[in-house]
Design a protein around this motif. Structure first.
Motif, mmCIF file in Angstrom:
data_model
loop_
_atom_site.group_PDB
_atom_site.id
_atom_site.type_symbol
_atom_site.label_atom_id
_atom_site.label_comp_id
_atom_site.label_asym_id
_atom_site.label_seq_id
_atom_site.Cartn_x
_atom_site.Cartn_y
_atom_site.Cartn_z
ATOM 1 N N LEU A 1 43.289 48.714 49.171
ATOM 2 C CA LEU A 1 41.825 48.660 49.089
ATOM 3 C C LEU A 1 41.281 47.319 49.558
ATOM 4 O O LEU A 1 41.948 46.291 49.413
ATOM 5 C CB LEU A 1 41.384 48.900 47.633
ATOM 6 C CG LEU A 1 41.747 50.263 47.062
ATOM 7 C CD1 LEU A 1 41.566 50.270 45.550
ATOM 8 C CD2 LEU A 1 40.903 51.349 47.710
ATOM 9 N N PRO A 2 40.053 47.318 50.068
ATOM 10 C CA PRO A 2 39.434 46.035 50.436
ATOM 11 C C PRO A 2 39.138 45.217 49.186
ATOM 12 O O PRO A 2 38.910 45.765 48.110
ATOM 13 C CB PRO A 2 38.148 46.446 51.156
ATOM 14 C CG PRO A 2 37.875 47.831 50.707
ATOM 15 C CD PRO A 2 39.184 48.450 50.351
ATOM 16 N N ARG A 3 39.160 43.902 49.330
ATOM 17 C CA ARG A 3 38.885 43.010 48.197
ATOM 18 C C ARG A 3 37.499 42.407 48.349
ATOM 19 O O ARG A 3 37.100 42.019 49.446
ATOM 20 C CB ARG A 3 39.927 41.892 48.161
ATOM 21 C CG ARG A 3 41.289 42.414 47.839
ATOM 22 C CD ARG A 3 42.295 41.284 47.668
ATOM 23 N NE ARG A 3 43.582 41.856 47.353
ATOM 24 C CZ ARG A 3 44.595 41.895 48.188
ATOM 25 N NH1 ARG A 3 44.479 41.361 49.381
ATOM 26 N NH2 ARG A 3 45.740 42.444 47.842
ATOM 27 N N TYR A 4 36.783 42.319 47.235
ATOM 28 C CA TYR A 4 35.455 41.715 47.202
ATOM 29 C C TYR A 4 35.436 40.711 46.053
ATOM 30 O O TYR A 4 35.743 41.068 44.913
ATOM 31 C CB TYR A 4 34.370 42.779 46.982
ATOM 32 C CG TYR A 4 34.388 43.866 48.029
ATOM 33 C CD1 TYR A 4 33.911 43.623 49.313
ATOM 34 C CD2 TYR A 4 34.906 45.121 47.743
ATOM 35 C CE1 TYR A 4 33.934 44.614 50.275
ATOM 36 C CE2 TYR A 4 34.930 46.114 48.704
ATOM 37 C CZ TYR A 4 34.447 45.857 49.966
ATOM 38 O OH TYR A 4 34.471 46.837 50.921
ATOM 39 N N ASP A 5 35.088 39.457 46.351
ATOM 40 C CA ASP A 5 35.028 38.433 45.310
ATOM 41 C C ASP A 5 34.047 38.843 44.227
ATOM 42 O O ASP A 5 32.928 39.270 44.511
ATOM 43 C CB ASP A 5 34.598 37.084 45.897
ATOM 44 C CG ASP A 5 35.675 36.459 46.772
ATOM 45 O OD1 ASP A 5 36.865 36.794 46.574
ATOM 46 O OD2 ASP A 5 35.328 35.652 47.642
ATOM 47 N N GLY A 6 34.474 38.710 42.975
ATOM 48 C CA GLY A 6 33.615 39.022 41.840
ATOM 49 C C GLY A 6 33.608 40.486 41.436
ATOM 50 O O GLY A 6 32.905 40.872 40.509
ATOM 51 N N TYR A 7 34.396 41.317 42.124
ATOM 52 C CA TYR A 7 34.457 42.748 41.820
ATOM 53 C C TYR A 7 35.909 43.158 41.648
ATOM 54 O O TYR A 7 36.816 42.521 42.163
ATOM 55 C CB TYR A 7 33.852 43.572 42.967
ATOM 56 C CG TYR A 7 32.379 43.334 43.147
ATOM 57 C CD1 TYR A 7 31.447 44.134 42.522
ATOM 58 C CD2 TYR A 7 31.932 42.282 43.944
ATOM 59 C CE1 TYR A 7 30.088 43.912 42.688
ATOM 60 C CE2 TYR A 7 30.583 42.053 44.121
ATOM 61 C CZ TYR A 7 29.663 42.874 43.485
ATOM 62 O OH TYR A 7 28.334 42.638 43.644
ATOM 63 N N GLU A 8 36.121 44.253 40.905
ATOM 64 C CA GLU A 8 37.470 44.797 40.791
ATOM 65 C C GLU A 8 37.413 46.318 40.841
ATOM 66 O O GLU A 8 36.446 46.937 40.409
ATOM 67 C CB GLU A 8 38.170 44.337 39.517
ATOM 68 C CG GLU A 8 37.626 44.903 38.236
ATOM 69 C CD GLU A 8 38.399 44.418 37.010
ATOM 70 O OE1 GLU A 8 39.433 43.752 37.154
ATOM 71 O OE2 GLU A 8 37.943 44.720 35.899
ATOM 72 N N TRP A 9 38.472 46.901 41.416
ATOM 73 C CA TRP A 9 38.616 48.347 41.487
ATOM 74 C C TRP A 9 39.243 48.841 40.200
ATOM 75 O O TRP A 9 40.160 48.217 39.672
ATOM 76 C CB TRP A 9 39.510 48.734 42.655
ATOM 77 C CG TRP A 9 38.929 48.473 43.993
ATOM 78 C CD1 TRP A 9 39.230 47.447 44.837
ATOM 79 C CD2 TRP A 9 37.931 49.252 44.664
ATOM 80 N NE1 TRP A 9 38.491 47.543 45.989
ATOM 81 C CE2 TRP A 9 37.688 48.647 45.909
ATOM 82 C CE3 TRP A 9 37.222 50.406 44.338
ATOM 83 C CZ2 TRP A 9 36.769 49.158 46.821
ATOM 84 C CZ3 TRP A 9 36.307 50.916 45.248
ATOM 85 C CH2 TRP A 9 36.095 50.302 46.471
ATOM 86 N N GLN A 10 38.749 49.966 39.691
ATOM 87 C CA GLN A 10 39.323 50.609 38.523
ATOM 88 C C GLN A 10 39.336 52.108 38.751
ATOM 89 O O GLN A 10 38.672 52.618 39.653
ATOM 90 C CB GLN A 10 38.521 50.273 37.265
ATOM 91 C CG GLN A 10 38.574 48.806 36.891
ATOM 92 C CD GLN A 10 37.906 48.515 35.562
ATOM 93 O OE1 GLN A 10 37.706 49.398 34.732
ATOM 94 N NE2 GLN A 10 37.555 47.266 35.351
#
Length: 95
Positions: free
Chosen positions: A61-70
């Motif tokens: 998955l793409p990474r975004y600072d300040g966010y997390e995948w769940q």
């Protein structure tokens, strides 16, 4: 970032990988309708319904600072870490 952009970034091959990896641990049940209604963009993540993804899934998955995948049931969700607000829901990602 709109859902369409996320779908384009992740790509079809990634969805296949996610489904294969997710199903190796057994079938994934969808959320009950009442909880599913509360899982929406811009709302706080309901407590206790989501689980963290393992590194095999996160690497796809793409990474975004300040966010997390769940994961919540068969849905993939992007959550703002600081507030717990749902930024995006990708329904049926683990179907």
């Amino acid at each position: 970032m709109a859902g369409a952009v996320l779908h384009a970034l992740i790509g079809q091959a990634c969805w296949v990988s996610l489904a294969v990896i997710a199903t190796t641990g057994g079938p994934v049940a969808s959320l009950p309708p009442g909880i599913q209604k509360n899982l929406a963009r811009g709302k706080p993540l309901p407590p206790g319904i989501a689980k963290k993804l393992d590194n095999r899934l996160l690497s796809q998955l793409p990474r975004y600072d300040g966010y997390e995948w769940q994961q919540a049931g068969t849905d993939l969700i992007l959550v703002m870490i600081a507030t717990g607000i749902v930024y995006e829901v990708l329904n049926g990602a683990f179907d």
